[in-house]
Design a protein around this motif. Structure first.
Motif, PDB file in Angstrom:
ATOM      1  N   SER A  99       0.836  -1.196   0.000  1.00  0.00           N
ATOM      2  CA  SER A  99       0.000   0.000   0.000  1.00  0.00           C
ATOM      3  C   SER A  99       0.873   1.249   0.000  1.00  0.00           C
ATOM      4  N   ASP A 100       0.235   2.380  -0.002  1.00  0.00           N
ATOM      5  CA  ASP A 100       0.927   3.665   0.064  1.00  0.00           C
ATOM      6  C   ASP A 100       1.628   3.813   1.417  1.00  0.00           C
ATOM      7  N   THR A 101       2.749   4.525   1.435  1.00  0.00           N
ATOM      8  CA  THR A 101       3.474   4.767   2.685  1.00  0.00           C
ATOM      9  C   THR A 101       3.353   6.214   3.152  1.00  0.00           C
ATOM     10  N   ASP A 102       2.525   7.006   2.474  1.00  0.00           N
ATOM     11  CA  ASP A 102       2.400   8.437   2.760  1.00  0.00           C
ATOM     12  C   ASP A 102       3.784   9.093   2.708  1.00  0.00           C
ATOM     13  N   LEU A 103       4.481   8.820   1.605  1.00  0.00           N
ATOM     14  CA  LEU A 103       5.834   9.347   1.355  1.00  0.00           C
ATOM     15  C   LEU A 103       6.817   8.949   2.448  1.00  0.00           C
ATOM     16  N   GLY A 104       6.741   7.698   2.884  1.00  0.00           N
ATOM     17  CA  GLY A 104       7.717   7.154   3.816  1.00  0.00           C
ATOM     18  C   GLY A 104       7.384   7.292   5.283  1.00  0.00           C
ATOM     19  N   SER A 105       6.259   7.914   5.616  1.00  0.00           N
ATOM     20  CA  SER A 105       5.968   8.125   7.039  1.00  0.00           C
ATOM     21  C   SER A 105       5.186   6.964   7.670  1.00  0.00           C
ATOM     22  N   LYS A 106       4.694   6.030   6.859  1.00  0.00           N
ATOM     23  CA  LYS A 106       3.936   4.903   7.399  1.00  0.00           C
ATOM     24  C   LYS A 106       4.468   3.587   6.840  1.00  0.00           C
ATOM     25  N   VAL A 107       4.292   2.515   7.587  1.00  0.00           N
ATOM     26  CA  VAL A 107       4.698   1.187   7.139  1.00  0.00           C
ATOM     27  C   VAL A 107       3.650   0.690   6.144  1.00  0.00           C
ATOM     28  N   PRO A 108       4.065   0.222   4.949  1.00  0.00           N
ATOM     29  CA  PRO A 108       3.075  -0.238   3.975  1.00  0.00           C
ATOM     30  C   PRO A 108       2.396  -1.536   4.417  1.00  0.00           C
ATOM     31  N   LYS A 109       1.138  -1.661   4.049  1.00  0.00           N
ATOM     32  CA  LYS A 109       0.395  -2.894   4.279  1.00  0.00           C
ATOM     33  C   LYS A 109       0.360  -3.659   2.972  1.00  0.00           C
ATOM     34  N   GLU A 110       0.089  -4.953   3.037  1.00  0.00           N
ATOM     35  CA  GLU A 110      -0.018  -5.735   1.813  1.00  0.00           C
ATOM     36  C   GLU A 110      -1.449  -5.647   1.286  1.00  0.00           C
ATOM     37  N   VAL A 111      -1.573  -5.230   0.026  1.00  0.00           N
ATOM     38  CA  VAL A 111      -2.881  -5.151  -0.625  1.00  0.00           C
ATOM     39  C   VAL A 111      -3.037  -6.415  -1.460  1.00  0.00           C
ATOM     40  N   LEU A 112      -4.119  -7.133  -1.250  1.00  0.00           N
ATOM     41  CA  LEU A 112      -4.389  -8.366  -1.975  1.00  0.00           C
ATOM     42  C   LEU A 112      -5.711  -8.207  -2.707  1.00  0.00           C
ATOM     43  N   LEU A 113      -5.661  -8.290  -4.025  1.00  0.00           N
ATOM     44  CA  LEU A 113      -6.859  -8.189  -4.861  1.00  0.00           C
ATOM     45  C   LEU A 113      -7.093  -9.525  -5.541  1.00  0.00           C
ATOM     46  N   LYS A 114      -8.326  -9.972  -5.523  1.00  0.00           N
ATOM     47  CA  LYS A 114      -8.705 -11.193  -6.220  1.00  0.00           C
ATOM     48  C   LYS A 114      -9.912 -10.853  -7.079  1.00  0.00           C
ATOM     49  N   GLY A 115      -9.965 -11.399  -8.287  1.00  0.00           N
ATOM     50  CA  GLY A 115     -11.088 -11.086  -9.139  1.00  0.00           C
ATOM     51  C   GLY A 115     -11.106 -11.886 -10.413  1.00  0.00           C
ATOM     52  N   GLN A 116     -11.928 -11.420 -11.329  1.00  0.00           N
ATOM     53  CA  GLN A 116     -12.082 -12.073 -12.628  1.00  0.00           C
ATOM     54  C   GLN A 116     -11.597 -11.131 -13.718  1.00  0.00           C
ATOM     55  N   PHE A 117     -11.106 -11.686 -14.810  1.00  0.00           N
ATOM     56  CA  PHE A 117     -10.707 -10.874 -15.954  1.00  0.00           C
ATOM     57  C   PHE A 117     -11.344 -11.443 -17.212  1.00  0.00           C
ATOM     58  N   PHE A 118     -11.365 -10.604 -18.246  1.00  0.00           N
ATOM     59  CA  PHE A 118     -11.955 -10.966 -19.520  1.00  0.00           C
ATOM     60  C   PHE A 118     -11.128 -10.317 -20.613  1.00  0.00           C
ATOM     61  N   GLY A 119     -10.926 -11.015 -21.716  1.00  0.00           N
ATOM     62  CA  GLY A 119     -10.171 -10.450 -22.823  1.00  0.00           C
ATOM     63  C   GLY A 119     -10.677 -10.961 -24.165  1.00  0.00           C
ATOM     64  N   THR A 120     -10.303 -10.240 -25.196  1.00  0.00           N
ATOM     65  CA  THR A 120     -10.614 -10.669 -26.555  1.00  0.00           C
ATOM     66  C   THR A 120      -9.331 -10.667 -27.371  1.00  0.00           C
ATOM     67  N   VAL A 121      -9.270 -11.562 -28.329  1.00  0.00           N
ATOM     68  CA  VAL A 121      -8.125 -11.662 -29.228  1.00  0.00           C
ATOM     69  C   VAL A 121      -8.590 -11.208 -30.603  1.00  0.00           C
ATOM     70  N   VAL A 122      -7.872 -10.255 -31.178  1.00  0.00           N
ATOM     71  CA  VAL A 122      -8.204  -9.739 -32.499  1.00  0.00           C
ATOM     72  C   VAL A 122      -7.051 -10.067 -33.433  1.00  0.00           C
ATOM     73  N   ALA A 123      -7.360 -10.696 -34.555  1.00  0.00           N
ATOM     74  CA  ALA A 123      -6.313 -11.046 -35.531  1.00  0.00           C
ATOM     75  C   ALA A 123      -5.792  -9.758 -36.179  1.00  0.00           C
ATOM     76  N   GLN A 124      -4.487  -9.681 -36.355  1.00  0.00           N
ATOM     77  CA  GLN A 124      -3.858  -8.509 -36.979  1.00  0.00           C
ATOM     78  C   GLN A 124      -3.537  -8.771 -38.429  1.00  0.00           C
TER      79      GLN A 124
END
Length: 124
Positions: A99-124
């Motif tokens: 996480s953010d440290t507020d420019l070094g004044s705080k100890v960072p926490k671990e941010v954990l994100l879990k989710g779903q993704f979606f994509g498409t493939v387009v021929a070039q």
């Protein structure tokens, strides 16, 4: 091109992707906190604390001395479904970063994100 465990250049159900990346500080050097302190601009200390110029500001050292922190993060993706006819694929991901440290004044926490993704493939 994403390659599967078998080495083919195809995205198929079960394909896993992973990597690491750099996480820059949330704020840049020109940011000033509510007391006017920053890394490249602003006051050296909070304006309301001028008596601390003679010393005694050790407890406020991290608050007064801003720094630009850079961390590292990681992401893992797993394709769970593919629709080859439409060129679509989707899956789940896990993303970790500090996480953010507020420019070094705080100890960072671990941010954990879990989710779903979606994509498409387009021929070039």
């Amino acid at each position: 091109i994403a390659t599967s465990d078998s080495g083919s250049s195809a995205i198929e159900s079960g394909t896993k992707l992973a990597g690491k990346f750099t996480v820059p500080s949330y704020r840049t050097g020109l940011f000033l906190d509510p007391k006017g302190r920053g890394t490249t601009t602003g006051y050296d200390q909070a304006v309301a604390l001028p008596a601390l110029q003679a010393g005694g500001d050790e407890s406020l050292f991290a608050e007064n001395n801003k720094k630009f922190d850079v961390g590292s993060g990681s992401i893992e993706l797993k394709v769970t479904s593919v629709n080859a006819e439409l060129g679509e694929f989707g899956g789940v991901f896990v993303h970790k970063q500090p996480s953010d440290t507020d420019l070094g004044s705080k100890v960072p926490k671990e941010v954990l994100l879990k989710g779903q993704f979606f994509g498409t493939v387009v021929a070039q």
